[in-house]
Design an enzyme around this catalytic site. Structure first.
Site: not given
Ligand code: PMT
Length: 401
Positions: A210, A279, A289, A306, A323, A337, A341
């Site tokens: 990301n 995730d 490949k 997690d 965050f 969250k 959590k």
């Protein structure tokens, strides 16, 4: 009286018209209970007299790296060690450029390299010079190193231009410094922080990841270190230098990040999950490949562990901060969250905005905890990190009582 009481402040003054405000700045800092010593560059002396700064600070003013008499009184290394905080106001574009590139050709720039104290700069210059790409790039380099930039005010300038570049009023600068979390508030406290993205391998040449640059997590690590904590930063692959005084453990995948975090959180006091952990990961990593023989390619993914939830579920969990990077329903998802959590505090980050969040120099957060919330308005990531650490520290000490 805030955090400046009995703080040793080294004020660096460079050669800009706003230097005339510095005797007043010295007065305002002293009114907060700080001890102030002043270092002038040669060009600053064209704008403000060393004698007036000596009179208001009550200390001799230093201006020369090669002055044997000054070195005999308090040498530059001693001066660098004396400081609890170094503020350069006004900071010219020239000095900012020198600092960004590590030059040490006068007393002030040498002191910046020689000190371990947090450095703050209040740039002041013509608005076009402020907007110049070179200046903004140099400020970004300094921000990444943990230097706090006190943004200039907008308005009419000495040259007649109108725009950003005016040094904030001495009272504003003194108030801002006084609101900083006190040095040493996290002395003896171990803080573990995750930062950056994770990479999840698909085959030997491809991965899924990301846009996290690690800038936010690295700034948080630097802020915690400046507050006296012993800091371990578990970092995904990023292009950033390690923050000074911080132990960095480099990892690649979410599973590696989990292993490093679980080893470090057994004896830690505060955990902050700033990393953008993938995730999901491909259910299998192909040995060779993948060839493009088909028009479509289907990959299956399995859920990654997690990390944040695993830390919060420890038998003796640290003060656990997460965050929440969200593109919609930011407040609601963040609060969900926080509860799900079992976190002590969560920082909601609206990542639908292009000007903050992933891979930008600035950020804005809303903090939520069991019975409170706080808005941190858009500012450089190092400033946001300082404010975040101030709130975490306050809640952490309250919980411990
Ligand atoms: O790195 P920068 O470019 O500076 O950008 C900063 C940032 C946008 C990445 C940062 O401010 C941020 O928002 N980080 C959290 C990113 C994220 O993955 O958010 P999330 O809402 O998907 O995850 C919630 C929390 O769970 C986070 O604390 C995350 O670290 C944690 N998590 C998520 C998944 C997982 N498998 N393990 C986790 O620990």
């Amino acid at each position: 009286m805030g955090s400046l009481l009995n703080t040793n402040i080294l004020l660096g003054v460079t050669g800009g018209i706003a230097a005339y405000k510095t005797p007043d700045l010295v007065r305002k800092l002293k009114a907060k209970g700080a001890n102030v010593r002043v270092v002038l560059t040669q060009s600053a002396k064209e704008f403000v007299s060393p004698l007036s700064l000596q009179a208001v600070s009550g200390n001799s003013v230093s201006d020369d790296l090669l002055d044997p008499a000054a070195e005999a009184a308090m040498g530059h290394i001693e001066l660098a060690k004396w400081a609890d905080l170094l503020i350069i106001a006004p900071a010219t574009a020239n000095t900012i450029a020198k600092l960004a590139h590590g030059l040490a050709d006068d007393l002030l720039t040498t002191l910046v390299l020689a000190t371990t104290a947090p450095v703050h700069i209040a740039p002041a210059m013509n608005q076009q010079m402020w907007h110049a790409t070179a200046t903004q790039d140099n400020l970004a380099i300094l921000g990444r190193r943990g230097v706090t930039i006190i943004a200039p005010d907008q308005g009419e300038q000495a040259c007649g231009d109108v725009g950003p570049g005016r040094m904030p009023e001495p009272q504003d600068i003194a108030d801002r410094l006084d609101e900083l979390p006190a040095q040493g508030l996290l002395q003896g406290v171990k803080v573990v922080i995750t930062a950056g993205p994770t990479r999840e391998h698909i085959d030997p040449v491809r991965y899924m990841s990301n846009h996290s640059s690690g800038k936010m997590g690295y700034a948080v690590a630097s802020a915690a270190q400046q507050m006296g904590a012993s800091v371990v930063l578990v970092s995904g692959p990023v292009n950033l230098p390690p923050p000074s005084g911080v132990t960095v453990q480099k990892v690649t995948t979410a599973e590696e990040m989990l292993a490093a975090v679980m080893a470090e959180t057994q004896d830690c006091d505060i955990f902050i999950g700033c990393a953008a952990v993938a995730d999901y990961r491909p259910s299998q990593v192909v040995d060779q490949k993948i060839k493009k023989s088909n028009t479509e390619l289907t990959l299956t993914f399995v859920k990654n562990p997690d990390i944040l939830t695993s830390v919060a579920a420890l038998p003796r969990p640290p003060f656990t901060v997460g965050f929440a990077a969200e593109t919609q329903n930011v407040a609601q998802y963040a609060k969900d969250k926080l509860a799900r959590k079992k976190l002590d505090l969560i920082a909601a980050n609206d990542v639908s905005r292009q000007d903050i969040g992933f891979n930008s120099e600035q950020n804005a957060l809303t903090l939520y905890w069991a019975n409170g919330e706080k808005q941190l308005d858009k500012a450089s990531k190092s400033q946001i990190a300082m404010q975040l650490m101030a709130s975490i520290t306050q809640q952490y000490h309250q919980k411990k009582q």
